[in-house]
Design an enzyme around this catalytic site. Structure first.
Site, PDB file in Angstrom:
ATOM      1  N   THR A  15       0.824  -1.212   0.000  1.00  0.00           N
ATOM      2  CA  THR A  15       0.000   0.000   0.000  1.00  0.00           C
ATOM      3  C   THR A  15       0.857   1.260   0.000  1.00  0.00           C
ATOM      4  O   THR A  15       1.995   1.249   0.511  1.00  0.00           O
ATOM      5  CB  THR A  15      -0.897  -0.008   1.255  1.00  0.00           C
ATOM      6  N   ASP A  16       0.284   2.365  -0.485  1.00  0.00           N
ATOM      7  CA  ASP A  16       0.988   3.655  -0.420  1.00  0.00           C
ATOM      8  C   ASP A  16       1.037   4.190   1.016  1.00  0.00           C
ATOM      9  O   ASP A  16       1.777   5.131   1.300  1.00  0.00           O
ATOM     10  CB  ASP A  16       0.330   4.683  -1.350  1.00  0.00           C
ATOM     11  N   GLU A  17       0.249   3.572   1.923  1.00  0.00           N
ATOM     12  CA  GLU A  17       0.183   4.107   3.291  1.00  0.00           C
ATOM     13  C   GLU A  17       1.505   3.923   4.045  1.00  0.00           C
ATOM     14  O   GLU A  17       1.729   4.569   5.066  1.00  0.00           O
ATOM     15  CB  GLU A  17      -0.997   3.477   4.051  1.00  0.00           C
ATOM     16  N   LYS A  19       2.293  -3.210   7.335  1.00  0.00           N
ATOM     17  CA  LYS A  19       2.575  -3.384   5.904  1.00  0.00           C
ATOM     18  C   LYS A  19       4.013  -2.949   5.590  1.00  0.00           C
ATOM     19  O   LYS A  19       4.711  -3.585   4.802  1.00  0.00           O
ATOM     20  CB  LYS A  19       1.590  -2.580   5.052  1.00  0.00           C
ATOM     21  N   TYR A  28      -1.860  -0.441  10.964  1.00  0.00           N
ATOM     22  CA  TYR A  28      -1.981  -1.108   9.660  1.00  0.00           C
ATOM     23  C   TYR A  28      -0.772  -0.800   8.787  1.00  0.00           C
ATOM     24  O   TYR A  28      -0.087  -1.708   8.299  1.00  0.00           O
ATOM     25  CB  TYR A  28      -3.269  -0.672   8.945  1.00  0.00           C
TER      26      TYR A  28
HETATM   27  P1  NAD Z   1      -9.434  -7.478   2.159  1.00  0.00           P
HETATM   28  O1  NAD Z   1      -9.447  -7.185   3.616  1.00  0.00           O
HETATM   29  O2  NAD Z   1     -10.627  -7.204   1.330  1.00  0.00           O
HETATM   30  O3  NAD Z   1      -9.077  -9.017   1.923  1.00  0.00           O
HETATM   31  C1  NAD Z   1      -8.083  -9.690   2.642  1.00  0.00           C
HETATM   32  C2  NAD Z   1      -8.208 -11.179   2.360  1.00  0.00           C
HETATM   33  O4  NAD Z   1      -7.149 -11.843   3.066  1.00  0.00           O
HETATM   34  C3  NAD Z   1      -9.523 -11.785   2.843  1.00  0.00           C
HETATM   35  O5  NAD Z   1     -10.028 -12.674   1.873  1.00  0.00           O
HETATM   36  C4  NAD Z   1      -9.117 -12.531   4.111  1.00  0.00           C
HETATM   37  O6  NAD Z   1      -9.938 -13.663   4.377  1.00  0.00           O
HETATM   38  C5  NAD Z   1      -7.692 -12.929   3.773  1.00  0.00           C
HETATM   39  N1  NAD Z   1      -6.881 -13.132   4.985  1.00  0.00           N
HETATM   40  C6  NAD Z   1      -6.759 -12.285   6.049  1.00  0.00           C
HETATM   41  N2  NAD Z   1      -5.935 -12.822   6.967  1.00  0.00           N
HETATM   42  C7  NAD Z   1      -5.510 -14.017   6.463  1.00  0.00           C
HETATM   43  C8  NAD Z   1      -4.636 -15.017   6.941  1.00  0.00           C
HETATM   44  N3  NAD Z   1      -4.023 -14.908   8.118  1.00  0.00           N
HETATM   45  N4  NAD Z   1      -4.409 -16.105   6.157  1.00  0.00           N
HETATM   46  C9  NAD Z   1      -5.039 -16.235   4.957  1.00  0.00           C
HETATM   47  N5  NAD Z   1      -5.880 -15.324   4.473  1.00  0.00           N
HETATM   48  C10 NAD Z   1      -6.113 -14.220   5.208  1.00  0.00           C
HETATM   49  O7  NAD Z   1      -8.160  -6.711   1.606  1.00  0.00           O
HETATM   50  P2  NAD Z   1      -7.953  -5.948   0.218  1.00  0.00           P
HETATM   51  O8  NAD Z   1      -8.499  -4.596   0.326  1.00  0.00           O
HETATM   52  O9  NAD Z   1      -8.380  -6.822  -0.896  1.00  0.00           O
HETATM   53  O10 NAD Z   1      -6.378  -5.829   0.197  1.00  0.00           O
HETATM   54  C11 NAD Z   1      -5.569  -6.846  -0.379  1.00  0.00           C
HETATM   55  C12 NAD Z   1      -4.112  -6.432  -0.304  1.00  0.00           C
HETATM   56  O11 NAD Z   1      -3.919  -5.206  -1.003  1.00  0.00           O
HETATM   57  C13 NAD Z   1      -3.643  -6.182   1.134  1.00  0.00           C
HETATM   58  O12 NAD Z   1      -2.333  -6.667   1.250  1.00  0.00           O
HETATM   59  C14 NAD Z   1      -3.672  -4.667   1.271  1.00  0.00           C
HETATM   60  O13 NAD Z   1      -2.711  -4.231   2.196  1.00  0.00           O
HETATM   61  C15 NAD Z   1      -3.333  -4.242  -0.144  1.00  0.00           C
HETATM   62  N6  NAD Z   1      -3.856  -2.915  -0.569  1.00  0.00           N
HETATM   63  C16 NAD Z   1      -5.185  -2.620  -0.407  1.00  0.00           C
HETATM   64  C17 NAD Z   1      -5.666  -1.395  -0.857  1.00  0.00           C
HETATM   65  C18 NAD Z   1      -7.128  -1.028  -0.759  1.00  0.00           C
HETATM   66  O14 NAD Z   1      -7.499   0.112  -1.071  1.00  0.00           O
HETATM   67  N7  NAD Z   1      -8.006  -1.930  -0.358  1.00  0.00           N
HETATM   68  C19 NAD Z   1      -4.795  -0.480  -1.461  1.00  0.00           C
HETATM   69  C20 NAD Z   1      -3.451  -0.821  -1.613  1.00  0.00           C
HETATM   70  C21 NAD Z   1      -2.995  -2.052  -1.181  1.00  0.00           C
HETATM   71  P1  TYD Z   2     -10.868   3.948   4.225  1.00  0.00           P
HETATM   72  O1  TYD Z   2     -11.816   3.542   3.151  1.00  0.00           O
HETATM   73  O2  TYD Z   2     -10.963   3.295   5.567  1.00  0.00           O
HETATM   74  O3  TYD Z   2      -9.395   3.776   3.614  1.00  0.00           O
HETATM   75  P2  TYD Z   2      -7.955   4.310   4.213  1.00  0.00           P
HETATM   76  O4  TYD Z   2      -8.116   4.670   5.624  1.00  0.00           O
HETATM   77  O5  TYD Z   2      -7.103   3.087   4.039  1.00  0.00           O
HETATM   78  O6  TYD Z   2      -7.560   5.439   3.331  1.00  0.00           O
HETATM   79  O7  TYD Z   2     -11.009   5.507   4.442  1.00  0.00           O
HETATM   80  C1  TYD Z   2     -10.871   6.430   3.371  1.00  0.00           C
HETATM   81  C2  TYD Z   2     -10.963   7.818   3.951  1.00  0.00           C
HETATM   82  O8  TYD Z   2     -12.302   8.009   4.432  1.00  0.00           O
HETATM   83  C3  TYD Z   2     -10.065   8.043   5.155  1.00  0.00           C
HETATM   84  O9  TYD Z   2      -9.575   9.389   5.122  1.00  0.00           O
HETATM   85  C4  TYD Z   2     -10.974   7.847   6.344  1.00  0.00           C
HETATM   86  C5  TYD Z   2     -12.318   8.322   5.826  1.00  0.00           C
HETATM   87  N1  TYD Z   2     -13.503   7.645   6.406  1.00  0.00           N
HETATM   88  C6  TYD Z   2     -14.562   8.415   6.903  1.00  0.00           C
HETATM   89  O10 TYD Z   2     -14.534   9.661   6.876  1.00  0.00           O
HETATM   90  N2  TYD Z   2     -15.639   7.761   7.419  1.00  0.00           N
HETATM   91  C7  TYD Z   2     -15.728   6.409   7.463  1.00  0.00           C
HETATM   92  O11 TYD Z   2     -16.749   5.867   7.991  1.00  0.00           O
HETATM   93  C8  TYD Z   2     -14.649   5.629   6.939  1.00  0.00           C
HETATM   94  C9  TYD Z   2     -14.682   4.128   6.971  1.00  0.00           C
HETATM   95  C10 TYD Z   2     -13.550   6.301   6.406  1.00  0.00           C
END
Ligand code: NAD
Ligand code: TYD
Length: 348
Positions: free
Chosen positions: A131-133, A160, A156
């Site tokens: 992630t970019d975070e 990461k 988080y």
């Molecule tokens: P998500 O929470 O939707 O899905 C996570 C999946 O991992 C789920 O299916 C869960 O069952 C599985 N999981 C969790 N713990 C586990 C374990 N111990 N063993 C096996 N499986 C396990 O997450 P996402 O949003 O799809 O993110 C996927 C990846 O991309 C993550 O590594 C996250 O850090 C990264 N990422 C997410 C975003 C975003 O905006 N969602 C952006 C950049 C990077």
């Molecule tokens: P989120 O979707 O949780 O992603 P991330 O924290 O990984 O960026 O949140 C996106 C943005 O929205 C973040 O600045 C937090 C804000 N947010 C709210 O204002 N209200 C909410 O209920 C949630 C879940 C997020």
């Protein structure tokens, strides 16, 4: 035949990636290892579940014996590591769960790959999805590049960042062939409604308050999830070993502007009066340590590998809303039971 382990394939991004690889590469054998936590859902993969080149294994990435046995059984040539605890708010409530899966789980996979591929690293690849975070929080100006120093500020992002460091450590110390990508916020179908966009879509449908943390001035750079999966495909096949690639949409929105756009589009789609949904906006207590702004410079990916996002945000958001409106059963299913408890705990 390539044998690919995808971890976390039943989650949001993992399911899009699994679908892309299963359908685009029929000669690859895809094994999806997922613990099916609250965020994992096999309904996300219903359409590919019966494909002959796809196998699902329920299990935990921290289970070293299981992971090793899967390497022995399937002789993986590649790993696409998606599994993670992914929600910042949950990491504030329970940081150790994030250390366990994101750090220990990643190291267990690295260790298994290193041992299994010992003496035959050629043609193998461990791809870590991050992630970019990890880069921390930007002020009003500037962008994260691949050279930006890590400065994670939530449990988080710290977990990461730690996993990214371990991936690079295995590259430098053991010669494990790795690639890492760091992506901005994703949105699209199958997004679990704990994150901002699907939570607000769900609440608008049900005429419930839209909780905006603080003043809603925090900025995120949003990318359609299928564009992320496409970027991973390009990097997996064409990116350079040992390299990091940033993936982003050049698409910055303050939370309040984004939620207003959502309200506006959903007024029209639901046949409500103009401005009706905006009345649901409710400012609530800010998130602890809330990062102000994320913005990605993905020039390296564009120049080296030719990837650019395919969708304008308004169009992607419209497609996303339509998906949720057309998949009310999926939404009802994931928002029943434990979700209600989570929601009450978070928002009262
Ligand atoms: P998500 O929470 O939707 O899905 C996570 C999946 O991992 C789920 O299916 C869960 O069952 C599985 N999981 C969790 N713990 C586990 C374990 N111990 N063993 C096996 N499986 C396990 O997450 P996402 O949003 O799809 O993110 C996927 C990846 O991309 C993550 O590594 C996250 O850090 C990264 N990422 C997410 C975003 C975003 O905006 N969602 C952006 C950049 C990077
Ligand atoms: P989120 O979707 O949780 O992603 P991330 O924290 O990984 O960026 O949140 C996106 C943005 O929205 C973040 O600045 C937090 C804000 N947010 C709210 O204002 N209200 C909410 O209920 C949630 C879940 C997020």
């Amino acid at each position: 035949m390539n044998s690919i382990l995808i971890t976390g394939g039943a989650g949001f991004i993992g399911s899009h990636l699994t679908r892309l690889f299963v359908t685009k590469y029929p000669n690859y054998n895809i094994i999806n290892l997922d613990a099916l936590t609250y965020a994992g859902n096999l309904a996300n993969l219903k359409d590919v579940a019966n494909s002959t080149n796809y196998t699902f294994v329920k299990g935990d990435i921290t289970d070293m014996e299981l992971v090793k046995s899967l390497f022995d059984k399937y002789n993986f040539t590649g790993v696409l590591h998606c599994a993670a605890e992914s929600h910042v708010d949950r990491s504030i409530t329970d940081p150790l769960a994030f250390v366990k899966t994101n750090v220990n789980g990643t190291v267990a996979l690295l260790q298994a790959a290193k041992d299994h591929w010992k003496g035959q690293m050629e043609g193998k690849l461990f791809y870590h999805i991050s992630t970019d975070e990890v880069y921390g929080s930007l002020g009003a100006d500037g962008f994260f590049t691949e050279e930006t120093a890590y400065d994670p500020r939530s449990p988080y992002s710290a977990s990461k960042a730690s996993s990214d460091h371990f991936v690079r450590a295995y590259y430098h110390t053991f010669g494990l062939p790795v690639k890492i990508s760091n992506c901005s916020n994703n949105y699209g179908p199958y997004h679990f409604p704990e994150k901002l966009i699907p939570l607000c879509i769900h609440n608008i449908i049900n005429k419930k308050p839209l909780p905006i943390y603080g003043k809603g001035e925090n900025v995120r750079d949003w990318l359609f999830v299928e564009d992320h999966a496409r970027a991973i495909d390009v990097i997996f096949h064409k990116g350079r070993i040992g390299e990091t690639y940033n993936i982003g949409g050049h698409n910055e929105w303050t939370n309040i502007a984004l939620v207003k756009e959502l309200c506006h589009q959903m007024d029209q789609k639901l046949g409500r009066a103009a401005g009706e949904n905006e009345e649901l906006i409710t400012y609530v207590k800010d998130r602890a340590g809330h990062d102000l702004r994320y913005a990605i410079d993905s020039t390296k990916l564009k120049v080296e590998l030719g990837w650019v996002p395919s969708l304008q945000f308004e169009e992607g958001l419209s497609k996303t809303i339509d998906w949720y409106l057309n998949n009310s059963e999926w939404l009802a299913d994931v928002t029943s039971g434990t979700y209600q408890k989570y929601y009450e705990g978070m928002y009262g």
